[in-house]
Write a protein that holds these residues in place. Sequence first.
Motif, PDB file in Angstrom:
ATOM      1  N   ILE A 174       0.857  -1.192   0.000  1.00  0.00           N
ATOM      2  CA  ILE A 174       0.000   0.000   0.000  1.00  0.00           C
ATOM      3  C   ILE A 174       0.896   1.246   0.000  1.00  0.00           C
ATOM      4  O   ILE A 174       1.440   1.618   1.049  1.00  0.00           O
ATOM      5  N   PRO A 175       1.093   1.891  -1.154  1.00  0.00           N
ATOM      6  CA  PRO A 175       1.837   3.154  -1.143  1.00  0.00           C
ATOM      7  C   PRO A 175       1.003   4.238  -0.464  1.00  0.00           C
ATOM      8  O   PRO A 175      -0.116   4.534  -0.898  1.00  0.00           O
ATOM      9  N   ALA A 176       1.543   4.815   0.611  1.00  0.00           N
ATOM     10  CA  ALA A 176       0.802   5.797   1.416  1.00  0.00           C
ATOM     11  C   ALA A 176       1.733   6.926   1.847  1.00  0.00           C
ATOM     12  O   ALA A 176       1.639   7.430   2.953  1.00  0.00           O
ATOM     13  N   ALA A 177       2.648   7.299   0.967  1.00  0.00           N
ATOM     14  CA  ALA A 177       3.629   8.321   1.328  1.00  0.00           C
ATOM     15  C   ALA A 177       3.481   9.592   0.512  1.00  0.00           C
ATOM     16  O   ALA A 177       4.386  10.416   0.471  1.00  0.00           O
ATOM     17  N   GLY A 178       2.323   9.749  -0.133  1.00  0.00           N
ATOM     18  CA  GLY A 178       2.089  10.973  -0.892  1.00  0.00           C
ATOM     19  C   GLY A 178       1.612  12.103   0.008  1.00  0.00           C
ATOM     20  O   GLY A 178       1.167  11.867   1.140  1.00  0.00           O
ATOM     21  N   VAL A 179       1.686  13.333  -0.502  1.00  0.00           N
ATOM     22  CA  VAL A 179       1.275  14.493   0.303  1.00  0.00           C
ATOM     23  C   VAL A 179      -0.121  14.985  -0.061  1.00  0.00           C
ATOM     24  O   VAL A 179      -0.694  15.819   0.643  1.00  0.00           O
ATOM     25  N   GLY A 180      -0.670  14.491  -1.191  1.00  0.00           N
ATOM     26  CA  GLY A 180      -2.028  14.893  -1.557  1.00  0.00           C
ATOM     27  C   GLY A 180      -2.144  16.341  -1.981  1.00  0.00           C
ATOM     28  O   GLY A 180      -3.080  17.034  -1.571  1.00  0.00           O
ATOM     29  N   SER A 181      -1.239  16.795  -2.837  1.00  0.00           N
ATOM     30  CA  SER A 181      -1.237  18.223  -3.208  1.00  0.00           C
ATOM     31  C   SER A 181      -2.522  18.646  -3.919  1.00  0.00           C
ATOM     32  O   SER A 181      -3.028  19.746  -3.706  1.00  0.00           O
ATOM     33  N   ARG A 182      -3.096  17.767  -4.743  1.00  0.00           N
ATOM     34  CA  ARG A 182      -4.317  18.151  -5.474  1.00  0.00           C
ATOM     35  C   ARG A 182      -5.537  18.197  -4.565  1.00  0.00           C
ATOM     36  O   ARG A 182      -6.545  18.805  -4.894  1.00  0.00           O
ATOM     37  N   MET A 183      -5.447  17.562  -3.401  1.00  0.00           N
ATOM     38  CA  MET A 183      -6.562  17.536  -2.461  1.00  0.00           C
ATOM     39  C   MET A 183      -6.636  18.832  -1.643  1.00  0.00           C
ATOM     40  O   MET A 183      -7.693  19.218  -1.154  1.00  0.00           O
ATOM     41  N   PRO A 191      -2.195  14.761   4.532  1.00  0.00           N
ATOM     42  CA  PRO A 191      -2.269  13.879   3.367  1.00  0.00           C
ATOM     43  C   PRO A 191      -3.637  13.195   3.317  1.00  0.00           C
ATOM     44  O   PRO A 191      -4.180  12.773   4.351  1.00  0.00           O
ATOM     45  N   LYS A 192      -4.184  13.059   2.121  1.00  0.00           N
ATOM     46  CA  LYS A 192      -5.584  12.643   1.965  1.00  0.00           C
ATOM     47  C   LYS A 192      -5.879  11.273   2.559  1.00  0.00           C
ATOM     48  O   LYS A 192      -7.014  11.001   2.971  1.00  0.00           O
ATOM     49  N   GLN A 193      -4.874  10.383   2.630  1.00  0.00           N
ATOM     50  CA  GLN A 193      -5.129   9.041   3.183  1.00  0.00           C
ATOM     51  C   GLN A 193      -5.511   9.097   4.661  1.00  0.00           C
ATOM     52  O   GLN A 193      -6.014   8.120   5.208  1.00  0.00           O
ATOM     53  N   GLY A 214       8.675   5.538   2.791  1.00  0.00           N
ATOM     54  CA  GLY A 214       8.157   6.186   1.591  1.00  0.00           C
ATOM     55  C   GLY A 214       9.312   6.574   0.689  1.00  0.00           C
ATOM     56  O   GLY A 214      10.468   6.620   1.114  1.00  0.00           O
ATOM     57  N   GLY A 215       9.001   6.835  -0.572  1.00  0.00           N
ATOM     58  CA  GLY A 215      10.016   7.274  -1.526  1.00  0.00           C
ATOM     59  C   GLY A 215       9.608   8.579  -2.182  1.00  0.00           C
ATOM     60  O   GLY A 215       8.515   9.096  -1.928  1.00  0.00           O
ATOM     61  N   ARG A 216      10.476   9.096  -3.034  1.00  0.00           N
ATOM     62  CA  ARG A 216      10.228  10.404  -3.630  1.00  0.00           C
ATOM     63  C   ARG A 216       8.993  10.366  -4.534  1.00  0.00           C
ATOM     64  O   ARG A 216       8.130  11.208  -4.444  1.00  0.00           O
ATOM     65  N   GLU A 217       8.919   9.367  -5.408  1.00  0.00           N
ATOM     66  CA  GLU A 217       7.744   9.177  -6.257  1.00  0.00           C
ATOM     67  C   GLU A 217       7.014   7.915  -5.809  1.00  0.00           C
ATOM     68  O   GLU A 217       7.581   7.078  -5.099  1.00  0.00           O
ATOM     69  N   ASP A 240       8.916   4.781  -6.258  1.00  0.00           N
ATOM     70  CA  ASP A 240       9.982   4.580  -5.266  1.00  0.00           C
ATOM     71  C   ASP A 240       9.397   3.988  -3.981  1.00  0.00           C
ATOM     72  O   ASP A 240      10.001   3.103  -3.367  1.00  0.00           O
ATOM     73  N   SER A 241       8.240   4.481  -3.584  1.00  0.00           N
ATOM     74  CA  SER A 241       7.573   3.922  -2.402  1.00  0.00           C
ATOM     75  C   SER A 241       7.244   2.449  -2.624  1.00  0.00           C
ATOM     76  O   SER A 241       7.480   1.599  -1.751  1.00  0.00           O
ATOM     77  N   VAL A 242       6.705   2.129  -3.800  1.00  0.00           N
ATOM     78  CA  VAL A 242       6.328   0.741  -4.091  1.00  0.00           C
ATOM     79  C   VAL A 242       7.552  -0.172  -4.039  1.00  0.00           C
ATOM     80  O   VAL A 242       7.494  -1.267  -3.458  1.00  0.00           O
ATOM     81  N   LEU A 301     -12.786   4.328  -6.877  1.00  0.00           N
ATOM     82  CA  LEU A 301     -12.049   5.511  -7.321  1.00  0.00           C
ATOM     83  C   LEU A 301     -10.996   5.939  -6.313  1.00  0.00           C
ATOM     84  O   LEU A 301     -11.090   5.682  -5.116  1.00  0.00           O
ATOM     85  N   LYS A 302      -9.967   6.578  -6.860  1.00  0.00           N
ATOM     86  CA  LYS A 302      -8.902   7.122  -6.036  1.00  0.00           C
ATOM     87  C   LYS A 302      -9.304   8.521  -5.618  1.00  0.00           C
ATOM     88  O   LYS A 302      -9.676   9.340  -6.456  1.00  0.00           O
ATOM     89  N   VAL A 303      -9.227   8.790  -4.332  1.00  0.00           N
ATOM     90  CA  VAL A 303      -9.492  10.144  -3.853  1.00  0.00           C
ATOM     91  C   VAL A 303      -8.337  11.019  -4.335  1.00  0.00           C
ATOM     92  O   VAL A 303      -7.194  10.843  -3.913  1.00  0.00           O
TER      93      VAL A 303
HETATM   94  N1  CTP Z   1       2.291   7.803  -2.992  1.00  0.00           N
HETATM   95  C1  CTP Z   1       3.397   7.271  -2.316  1.00  0.00           C
HETATM   96  N2  CTP Z   1       4.628   7.873  -2.431  1.00  0.00           N
HETATM   97  C2  CTP Z   1       4.783   8.974  -3.192  1.00  0.00           C
HETATM   98  C3  CTP Z   1       3.671   9.526  -3.893  1.00  0.00           C
HETATM   99  C4  CTP Z   1       2.428   8.904  -3.773  1.00  0.00           C
HETATM  100  O1  CTP Z   1       3.266   6.274  -1.616  1.00  0.00           O
HETATM  101  N3  CTP Z   1       6.001   9.551  -3.274  1.00  0.00           N
HETATM  102  C5  CTP Z   1       0.960   7.184  -2.828  1.00  0.00           C
HETATM  103  C6  CTP Z   1      -0.107   8.133  -2.308  1.00  0.00           C
HETATM  104  O2  CTP Z   1      -0.045   8.214  -0.878  1.00  0.00           O
HETATM  105  C7  CTP Z   1      -1.398   7.522  -2.834  1.00  0.00           C
HETATM  106  C8  CTP Z   1      -0.961   6.768  -4.083  1.00  0.00           C
HETATM  107  O3  CTP Z   1       0.464   6.731  -4.073  1.00  0.00           O
HETATM  108  O4  CTP Z   1      -1.970   6.597  -1.930  1.00  0.00           O
HETATM  109  C9  CTP Z   1      -1.496   7.415  -5.341  1.00  0.00           C
HETATM  110  O5  CTP Z   1      -0.840   8.647  -5.568  1.00  0.00           O
HETATM  111  P1  CTP Z   1      -1.565  10.060  -5.716  1.00  0.00           P
HETATM  112  O6  CTP Z   1      -3.025   9.883  -5.898  1.00  0.00           O
HETATM  113  O7  CTP Z   1      -0.826  10.849  -6.737  1.00  0.00           O
HETATM  114  O8  CTP Z   1      -1.369  10.693  -4.255  1.00  0.00           O
HETATM  115  P2  CTP Z   1      -0.513  11.965  -3.843  1.00  0.00           P
HETATM  116  O9  CTP Z   1       0.794  11.943  -4.555  1.00  0.00           O
HETATM  117  O10 CTP Z   1      -0.508  12.007  -2.362  1.00  0.00           O
HETATM  118  O11 CTP Z   1      -1.419  13.171  -4.380  1.00  0.00           O
HETATM  119  P3  CTP Z   1      -0.952  14.387  -5.332  1.00  0.00           P
HETATM  120  O12 CTP Z   1      -0.360  13.766  -6.572  1.00  0.00           O
HETATM  121  O13 CTP Z   1      -2.208  15.161  -5.596  1.00  0.00           O
HETATM  122  O14 CTP Z   1       0.064  15.181  -4.552  1.00  0.00           O
END
Ligand code: CTP
Length: 231
Positions: free
Chosen positions: A7-16, A21-23, A76-79, A82-84, A211-213
């Motif tokens: 479960i990649p959960a390291a995003g910041v949720g910029s579009r939200m 972070p949206k998760q 978590g990773g940069r993209e 990378d997290s996956v 759907l993905k939030v």
């Molecule tokens: N994710 C992650 N590591 C990152 C970027 C994203 O684990 N470096 C995860 C997010 O937490 C999310 C999933 O990948 O569960 C899908 O990515 P996305 O919808 O793009 O989430 P965010 O990157 O958080 O949102 P945004 O692109 O709007 O900033």
Amino acid sequence: PAFWVVIPAAGVGSRMRADRPKQYLQLGGRSIIEHTLDCFLDHPALAGVAVCIASDDPYWPNLRYANDGRIQRAPGGRERCDSVLNGLRQLGELGANEHDWVLVHDAARPNLARADLDKLLTELADDPVGGLLAVPARDTLKRVGPDGRVIETVDRSVIWQAFTPQMFRLGMLRSALEAALEAGVLVTDEASALEWAGHLPKVIEGRADNLKVTRPEDLEWLAQRWSAGRS
Ligand code: CTP
Ligand code: MG
């Protein structure tokens, strides 16, 4: 067959544009990531879960799932890719074998139906490559220029939207992701790394409400579904 989950959960949720972070936003009284984990945790064929969490994340340690023996934290990773990759390496430490199935599923996708998960597992069980849940394009599709004007209408019949989970063999997926990253190609999902490596992932038709939030209206839509009772 048994399967592992990343479960990649390291995003910041910029579009939200939320305060976190949206998760970690609430949906029906619990956070989105808890619902996402619930999609897998009681499945009889589940071997284990790696959740990719940013190092400075203050929210994850406060969830009760942070202390669940079935779930291991990975960095978590940069993209997203990378997290996956970090999650896949964590599964190796948990005892996963190269030939084991791994399902990668976005933390921000909390409405996966059990029937779709089982359909994916069943239809790909003997597949040499693996594949992903996806939905055929429904609306008419336009190619649009930078001036905002339509150039042409695209043939919808061959276009699908890629969802998660995406299901591949641990070794094949890790090799493909490593090679794609090394080559600097854009990989926004697991399938694109496999495609780049020359494999042909299979699409399994799933529900459109998985759907993905991504934007605020996605969470509003899911919250209405939740309050009406999940179907
Ligand atoms: N994710 C992650 N590591 C990152 C970027 C994203 O684990 N470096 C995860 C997010 O937490 C999310 C999933 O990948 O569960 C899908 O990515 P996305 O919808 O793009 O989430 P965010 O990157 O958080 O949102 P945004 O692109 O709007 O900033
Ligand atoms: Mg992102």
